[in-house]
Enzyme design. Sequence first.
Site, PDB file in Angstrom:
ATOM      1  N   LYS A 181      -5.604   1.679   7.797  1.00 41.64           N
ATOM      2  CA  LYS A 181      -6.601   0.793   8.397  1.00 41.64           C
ATOM      3  C   LYS A 181      -6.049  -0.621   8.417  1.00 41.64           C
ATOM      4  O   LYS A 181      -5.155  -0.917   7.614  1.00 41.64           O
ATOM      5  CB  LYS A 181      -7.929   0.850   7.651  1.00 41.64           C
ATOM      6  CG  LYS A 181      -7.862   0.683   6.122  1.00 41.64           C
ATOM      7  CD  LYS A 181      -7.396  -0.584   5.479  1.00 41.64           C
ATOM      8  CE  LYS A 181      -8.066  -1.875   5.832  1.00 41.64           C
ATOM      9  NZ  LYS A 181      -7.559  -3.016   4.982  1.00 41.64           N
ATOM     10  N   ASP A 201      -9.601  -7.942   7.061  1.00 43.66           N
ATOM     11  CA  ASP A 201      -8.691  -6.875   6.610  1.00 43.66           C
ATOM     12  C   ASP A 201      -9.335  -6.109   5.446  1.00 43.66           C
ATOM     13  O   ASP A 201      -9.477  -4.891   5.532  1.00 43.66           O
ATOM     14  CB  ASP A 201      -7.306  -7.437   6.238  1.00 43.66           C
ATOM     15  CG  ASP A 201      -6.404  -6.336   5.712  1.00 43.66           C
ATOM     16  OD1 ASP A 201      -5.864  -5.564   6.516  1.00 43.66           O
ATOM     17  OD2 ASP A 201      -6.269  -6.219   4.477  1.00 43.66           O
ATOM     18  N   SER A 233      11.932   0.983   6.963  1.00 44.19           N
ATOM     19  CA  SER A 233      11.488  -0.323   6.505  1.00 44.19           C
ATOM     20  C   SER A 233      12.668  -1.271   6.627  1.00 44.19           C
ATOM     21  O   SER A 233      13.801  -0.883   6.339  1.00 44.19           O
ATOM     22  CB  SER A 233      11.033  -0.210   5.037  1.00 44.19           C
ATOM     23  OG  SER A 233       9.933  -1.039   4.788  1.00 44.19           O
ATOM     24  N   ARG A 234      12.402  -2.511   7.050  1.00 43.79           N
ATOM     25  CA  ARG A 234      13.508  -3.426   7.313  1.00 43.79           C
ATOM     26  C   ARG A 234      14.261  -3.802   6.054  1.00 43.79           C
ATOM     27  O   ARG A 234      15.456  -4.025   6.066  1.00 43.79           O
ATOM     28  CB  ARG A 234      12.986  -4.692   8.001  1.00 43.79           C
ATOM     29  CG  ARG A 234      12.349  -4.448   9.352  1.00 43.79           C
ATOM     30  CD  ARG A 234      11.529  -5.653   9.748  1.00 43.79           C
ATOM     31  NE  ARG A 234      10.627  -6.041   8.664  1.00 43.79           N
ATOM     32  CZ  ARG A 234       9.909  -7.149   8.641  1.00 43.79           C
ATOM     33  NH1 ARG A 234       9.976  -7.987   9.639  1.00 43.79           N
ATOM     34  NH2 ARG A 234       9.120  -7.413   7.620  1.00 43.79           N
ATOM     35  N   ILE A 266       0.831  -1.215   0.000  1.00 46.63           N
ATOM     36  CA  ILE A 266       0.000   0.000   0.000  1.00 46.63           C
ATOM     37  C   ILE A 266       0.864   1.263   0.000  1.00 46.63           C
ATOM     38  O   ILE A 266       0.481   2.288  -0.575  1.00 46.63           O
ATOM     39  CB  ILE A 266      -1.022  -0.003   1.173  1.00 46.63           C
ATOM     40  CG1 ILE A 266      -2.149   0.989   0.882  1.00 46.63           C
ATOM     41  CG2 ILE A 266      -0.374   0.283   2.508  1.00 46.63           C
ATOM     42  CD1 ILE A 266      -2.955   0.693  -0.356  1.00 46.63           C
TER      43      ILE A 266
END
Length: 317
Positions: A90, A168, A36-37, A14
């Site tokens: 969300k 989800d 971010s990893r 997303i």
Amino acid sequence: MRAIRIGIVGVGKIARDQHLPCIAANPAFALVAGASRHAQLPGIANFRTLEQMLDGVPELDAIAICTPPQLHFDAAKLALERGKHVLMEKPPCASLAQLAHLKKLAGAAQRTLYQTWHSQHAPAVAPAGRLLEVRRLRRVRVTWKEDVLKWHPGQTWIWQAGGFGVFDPGINALSILTRLIAEPIFPRSALLLVPANLEAPIAAELDLLTVGGVEIGVSLDFRHTGPQTWDIDFETDQGPFKLSAGGGALTVDGEPARGEAGELHGEYISIYRAFAQLIAAGRSEVDARPLELVADIFLTGRQVAVAPFEEPGSMAR
Ligand code: NAP
């Protein structure tokens, strides 16, 4: 006015599909950092964790949280405590108490907490709301069926506790319902089908009711193949209307009333416009109703174990 310096947390589907292009398209924002990893974004400061990003770019004004929902609370809490405005994807988090705490924190820190429901920004939702101002609702039917392998490949988090499973995407439909129907909605019965090897439902059949007695039937299914269905059918005293394409299109009495949209960009353009306005106004926006409804459904629903589900080629589960 100076652009809002924003950092993005969790660069996955997303973030890439919507947040990055919509931040780039909005001159109110300047993307300055990412946490971010694995992902590295060109032209900005990249960090592996939010904490490192907050330490490394202290001038950051805001963050957008795009990680799986199990991680939203800790990230939002940390950012608010460090004085940043926060936009949350969300579902906001896996606990109502956590969401209430974040709202309180934002108020105390005098920072904006924008807890988003992107489907509420779909272009046909507001026109549907205007229809309901002059029509009396009689019955509602939600059909939200999609192929999990197409839309959520490799997303192991979705099947873990707090990952919401079929809720989800399903919570998007519920967020449209709670936007359009002001009176309380609660479950009369709920059947949650949970694969024997997983922790979250793959499908659900819900029988909801408004306080005023309007029946709302809901079918959610991740096992769907063929054309995907994100429809809500409304029966009213003046005839039917239908929201389809996840709130992108409206059909009234069988006639198209709002052009086919079905693409998310408009929703996230609207979200970033609203985020800038909330920050400028010094306000937060938190709408717990869709999460409350999911919590009630899990509280009262009957969970039934169904056949194990394996993603082809995945050893992760
Ligand atoms: P995703 O593709 O799995 O991306 C999430 C990213 O978060 C990962 O790429 C990962 O990047 C990072 N992350 C950090 N810790 C993680 C962990 N423990 N496990 C997994 N990922 C971790 O998920 P998504 O589809 O973008 O969804 C993220 C959020 O947006 C969810 O709340 C979802 O409901 C919401 N959303 C998704 C869509 C959609 O179309 N997919 C639409 C609207 C809203 P690193 O590995 O680099 O850390």
